[in-house]
Design a protein around this motif. Structure first.
Motif, mmCIF file in Angstrom:
data_model
loop_
_atom_site.group_PDB
_atom_site.id
_atom_site.type_symbol
_atom_site.label_atom_id
_atom_site.label_comp_id
_atom_site.label_asym_id
_atom_site.label_seq_id
_atom_site.Cartn_x
_atom_site.Cartn_y
_atom_site.Cartn_z
ATOM 1 N N SER A 32 0.979 -1.318 0.316
ATOM 2 C CA SER A 32 0.365 -0.453 -0.342
ATOM 3 C C SER A 32 1.134 0.878 0.363
ATOM 4 O O SER A 32 1.687 1.217 0.286
ATOM 5 C CB SER A 32 -0.611 0.419 1.257
ATOM 6 N N THR A 33 0.397 2.585 -0.613
ATOM 7 C CA THR A 33 1.000 3.366 -0.206
ATOM 8 C C THR A 33 0.080 4.819 0.254
ATOM 9 O O THR A 33 0.629 4.720 1.024
ATOM 10 C CB THR A 33 1.603 3.897 -1.793
ATOM 11 N N THR A 50 -2.875 4.341 1.506
ATOM 12 C CA THR A 50 -3.510 3.539 2.571
ATOM 13 C C THR A 50 -2.733 3.913 3.914
ATOM 14 O O THR A 50 -2.985 4.693 4.686
ATOM 15 C CB THR A 50 -4.099 2.677 2.730
ATOM 16 N N ARG A 73 -3.449 -4.105 7.004
ATOM 17 C CA ARG A 73 -4.762 -4.632 5.185
ATOM 18 C C ARG A 73 -4.169 -6.237 4.849
ATOM 19 O O ARG A 73 -3.110 -6.468 5.858
ATOM 20 C CB ARG A 73 -3.407 -3.159 4.781
#
Ligand code: CP
Length: 310
Positions: A58-59, A61, A110
């Motif tokens: 993820s970037t 979030t 996540r």
């Protein structure tokens, strides 16, 4: 705002009432004002510990949650799958129990396994926030999308929203659909029949396999990424073909209303689902979605921390 938030977890938009969604949006409006001040920090989570536990890449979030936690003055721990004891075979539940034993208050996770958040939320006293689980759910993405739509277009009742692309593999699509329906929007999903199953009609949305039909009359179009990493079968012949038939580009943009919003959750496959000139053009609100994500995540953390205090 006069609403009593009572949930310790945010697992799915499906679990929220329309009033709870509006409570988050209204709270986020206040935090957006904080983010526009010279001093962008408030002490709301001082003394609270938030663990960001990202088992999938993820970037947006991850950075957005961490910044939201900093702005709320929380203590922050970041754990990634690489380098954690998950690699030695520790179970997810044991990892969470250890995080709880270290007196964390909130876990933002996540994970690639759908439903993994429900599993841990039932076994821990920590608040659990779903930052994306497989193709199932991504509630804060839908909330920031809906926040952006409400900010630009006002009341969502009767607003026509088309979600176009890889619906089959998309947690963003599922979360947006539930949130938009709860707030009274008129939702269409579109894309190749292999990626946009007819079964979705049973929940009260339109399904179409023709881009022109999805674009005409839409007040908002939300383009979704073709998720190469979740596709183990050929759902369409080639990326070029997908771009020609379902991409929003110089050929298809003529069907779009001049005041329609162009959205994308990111990351974008440029010139596949969306051409670069439109992604960066006047109708695009893609980076505003990212900015609003910060205020929305501050709101979610604030409400959940408040609930844990009771
Ligand atoms: N939209 C979104 O979830 O992006 P990241 O995967 O970069 O977090």
């Amino acid at each position: 705002m006069d609403f009593n938030w009572t949930k310790k977890d945010l697992l799915s938009i499906y679990d929220l009432t329309a009033e709870e969604i509006v409570c988050i949006l209204d709270t986020a409006e206040e935090f957006k004002k904080v983010c526009q001040r010279n001093v962008k920090k408030v002490p709301a989570l001082r003394g609270k510990t938030v663990v960001n536990f990202f088992v999938e890449p993820s970037t947006r979030t991850r950075v957005s949650f961490e910044l939201a936690e900093q702005r709320l003055s929380a203590d922050i721990i970041n754990i990634q799958a690489n380098g954690s004891s998950l690699q030695k075979g520790e179970t997810l539940l044991d990892t969470v129990k250890n995080i709880e034993a270290l007196q964390a208050d909130i876990i933002v996770m996540r994970h690639s396994a759908p439903g993994s958040h429900n599993l841990i939320a039932n076994e821990t006293s920590c608040g659990v926030i779903n930052a994306g689980d497989g193709a199932h759910s991504h509630p804060t993405q839908a909330l920031l999308d809906i926040f952006t739509i409400r900010e630009k277009k006002g009341d969502l009742k009767g607003l026509k929203v088309s979600i176009i692309g890889d619906i089959r593999h998309s947690r963003v699509a599922r979360s947006n659909i539930w949130g938009l329906l709860k707030l009274g929007a008129d939702v269409t999903i579109a894309g190749p029949s292999t990626l946009v199953p007819r079964e979705f009609e049973s929940i009260g949305i339109k399904v179409c396999h023709n881009l022109k039909d999805a674009l005409e009359n839409a007040d908002v179009v939300n383009l979704l990424r073709i998720q190469h990493e979740r596709q183990n079968a050929g759902y369409f012949p080639s990326t070029d073909e997908y771009a020609k038939i379902f991409g929003l580009n110089h050929n298809s943009v003529k069907y779009l209303k001049p005041d329609a919003l162009v959205m994308h959750p990111g990351p974008i496959n440029r010139n596949v689902e969306l051409s670069s000139d439109i992604a960066d053009g006047a109708q695009s609100v893609i980076l505003e979605q990212v900015t609003n994500g910060l205020a929305v995540r501050m709101a979610v953390l604030f409400l959940i921390a408040g609930c844990l205090n009771k």
